[in-house]
Write an enzyme that holds these catalytic residues in place. Structure first.
Site, short mmCIF file in Angstrom:
data_model
loop_
_atom_site.label_atom_id
_atom_site.label_comp_id
_atom_site.label_asym_id
_atom_site.label_seq_id
_atom_site.Cartn_x
_atom_site.Cartn_y
_atom_site.Cartn_z
N VAL A 1 1.94 -2.01 5.60
CA VAL A 1 2.81 -1.89 4.42
C VAL A 1 2.42 -2.87 3.32
O VAL A 1 3.05 -2.92 2.27
CB VAL A 1 4.30 -2.11 4.75
CG1 VAL A 1 4.77 -1.07 5.74
CG2 VAL A 1 4.56 -3.51 5.27
N GLU A 2 1.41 -3.68 3.55
CA GLU A 2 0.97 -4.62 2.51
C GLU A 2 -0.44 -4.24 2.05
O GLU A 2 -0.60 -3.27 1.33
CB GLU A 2 1.10 -6.06 3.03
CG GLU A 2 2.56 -6.38 3.40
CD GLU A 2 2.82 -7.81 3.82
OE1 GLU A 2 2.49 -8.73 3.07
OE2 GLU A 2 3.36 -8.01 4.93
N MET A 3 -1.47 -4.94 2.49
CA MET A 3 -2.81 -4.66 1.97
C MET A 3 -3.55 -3.60 2.79
O MET A 3 -4.54 -3.03 2.34
CB MET A 3 -3.61 -5.96 1.86
CG MET A 3 -3.00 -6.90 0.80
SD MET A 3 -3.58 -8.63 0.89
CE MET A 3 -5.20 -8.46 0.17
N HIS B 1 0.83 -1.21 0.00
CA HIS B 1 0.00 0.00 0.00
C HIS B 1 0.86 1.27 0.00
O HIS B 1 1.78 1.41 0.80
CB HIS B 1 -0.90 -0.01 1.24
CG HIS B 1 -1.96 1.04 1.19
ND1 HIS B 1 -3.19 0.82 0.62
CD2 HIS B 1 -1.97 2.33 1.60
CE1 HIS B 1 -3.91 1.93 0.69
NE2 HIS B 1 -3.19 2.86 1.28
#
Lengths: 350, 350
Positions: free
Chosen positions: A141-143, A99
């Protein structure tokens, strides 16, 4: 697990160092017999499904969810973004981008055959694929989503409500974050890669060439096998990266202390799960830092940091040739057609 | 094309305004006959392939390339990122997100049936899918690559070199940026969506319900059909957005002057290609700005801005019901297994 395997590792290292000056090359038949004691073949997906009693509804729902970008806050990141079916079940960049184009801290591990790992993530902090599946969905920091976002999204889409009810029969409210993870786990369990040349060798159906056999022999007798054995040729235990000699900070960044963060135990400092080596030729770059692109270089680093050997060029090439035989049939997946959003579906946020 | 269609539009608008107080509902048979004069059904992919003499090698290579993230500078963005097979051939967010999480200027148009559009992009600046395919690869806010990056990448991978030679026989150097675009065009030509309920209605195989028939009648007689006709129910000509009344700046941002930027001609100010309406129910949000999520709202905006009608709620609902009949069979695509990089493959840059 950790202690006994560390002991085994040390024993193997000691044994190997003692024997390193003269390793006689066994015959192909002897190597097969030895290999069958140390490794197991990857079964076909159908065998895994039967063994785990997975329903076809749960698997198919899990496939939808694996490709579902609306599980992410931005609506553009799915499981497949970082664990892509087309590229060895990983994303083949140093550390994943999530993201807002944020860089994650570690290299994306392959989802293929992950069902056979003793635990998930580089530090083993998830016991299984179901627990794992909940991590990236929520990681900022991912989805960058929340269980509420996921549930609101899936409950707003009639086809999902119906499909969850079929996949989780008898549940009052089947559309839950927990069931999302269960379904993804079911689908991921089918992502196995049987029929590698090595597995055919184990079964006596195929032979390996001279270099590959030498590589297998070195892999076992130099001590690699102490950490990388079993069905996934790794993925079973935890070991300090740099048991003999710490690699440079580019490969082993000082700020990532591995399993220490999970257990808060001094002996787990810079300890990671041994990488599963199935399909390793397809998933460069290597190590948790994803800073090494060349498989031969990765083998050489393992030799010096884990085994205390400066492997010569021929040995490195032979071991690498053996590792290439671990590439199996890649999963054939038909892209799922996802149901459309409704007016109640949460809008993407960027 | 533009002038004659604009004339047709104005004529239709004039006609419609004159007739708007009393539109008698024709019978289903009459509507079918009328519809068959204005629209054509979507053919099966095989028909398109045969018609365009596409080789199966070129199509399959194109599929690899469509899913190939290494065409982008970051190695994480492919054609499928913004034109996803699973979500109507688009990304279903207002405007696409590309390299460095930059927002593109316009909503991603669907790739499904795009082969039937008169030209590509919202402003028609690419004559065909081959020319289109070269755009996003190079756009700094999308894949941010160069033809050299693409050629260096593909030439570094033996399987690609071999596959291009098969797909483009007799060419000295088959691996070129231009041939990349040709192959992607070939694959995209197969992404058709036949067998919509409307196409079955056209063929006399199925009937539509009363609301849908009313919607079709309104669609034709209110004048929508002046811009949205033919095989793709649109995608054939260019028209000013706001021919009667300009919508608000949220829907029609002042800075995006549409086709004016392509032709530098005053009459092309805020002119866009009429959206193709096949599978429109699957590809919210709507318009080039992607700011309208609700299909009924989009229909109402079109009524007021293009036709000068404040459509009543029943009319909007009926037209929307008709638009839902344009959803066809979505393409069944097996995820391609991409060949691995070599030491010569350019590394990702983030």
């Amino acid at each position: 697990m950790h202690k006994s395997l560390t002991t085994a590792l040390c024993a193997a290292v000691a044994l190997t160092i003692g024997a390193s000056t003269a390793i006689a090359q066994p015959t192909s038949a002897e190597l097969r017999e030895m290999a069958n004691r140390l490794f197991q073949p990857i079964p076909e997906a159908e065998v895994v499904i039967k063994d785990r009693k997975l329903s076809s509804d749960k698997i198919e729902l899990g496939k939808w969810l694996f490709f579902e970008p609306r599980l992410s806050k931005s609506n553009i990141i799915s499981c497949n973004t970082c664990h892509s079916i087309g590229t060895g079940g990983a994303d083949n960049i140093p550390t994943s981008i999530g993201h807002g184009w944020q860089h994650g801290p570690r290299n994306s591990p392959t989802v293929f055959n992950a069902v056979f790992n003793a635990a998930q993530f580089w530090d083993g902090r998830a016991a299984d694929l179901k627990e794992q599946a909940k991590g990236p969905v929520q990681a900022s920091v991912e989805m960058n989503a929340t269980p509420k976002h996921v549930e609101d999204t899936l409950r707003s889409i009639p086809e999902y409500v119906e499909f969850f009810a079929k996949a989780f029969p008898g549940e009052q409210q089947a559309v839950t974050f927990d069931n999302m993870a269960s379904a993804i786990e079911a689908f991921e369990s089918t992502l196995t890669t049987p029929n590698s040349r090595f597995d055919h060798f184990l079964a006596g159906k195929e032979t390996l060439n001279g270099t590959e056999l030498t590589g297998l022999n070195l892999f076992v007798n130099k001590g690699c096998v102490a950490c990388h054995s079993g069905i996934n040729v790794g993925g079973q235990g935890y070991f300090p990266f740099g048991v003999i000699k710490k690699p440079g900070a580019d490969v082993l960044p000082v700020e990532d202390r591995g399993r220490f963060t999970v257990t808060n135990t001094a002996s787990d400092d810079y300890v990671f799960r041994a990488g599963p080596l199935r399909n390793i030729a397809l998933t460069a770059p290597y190590f948790h830092s994803g800073e090494v692109w060349d498989l031969e270089q990765a083998v050489a680093i393992m030799g010096s940091s884990q085994l205390g050997h400066e492997l010569n060029s021929d040995d490195v090439k032979a071991i690498t040739a053996f590792l290439h035989t671990l590439t199996g049939d890649q999963p054939q997946v038909t892209y799922p057609i996802l149901p459309r959003s409704t007016s109640a579906t949460p809008k993407p946020q960027h």
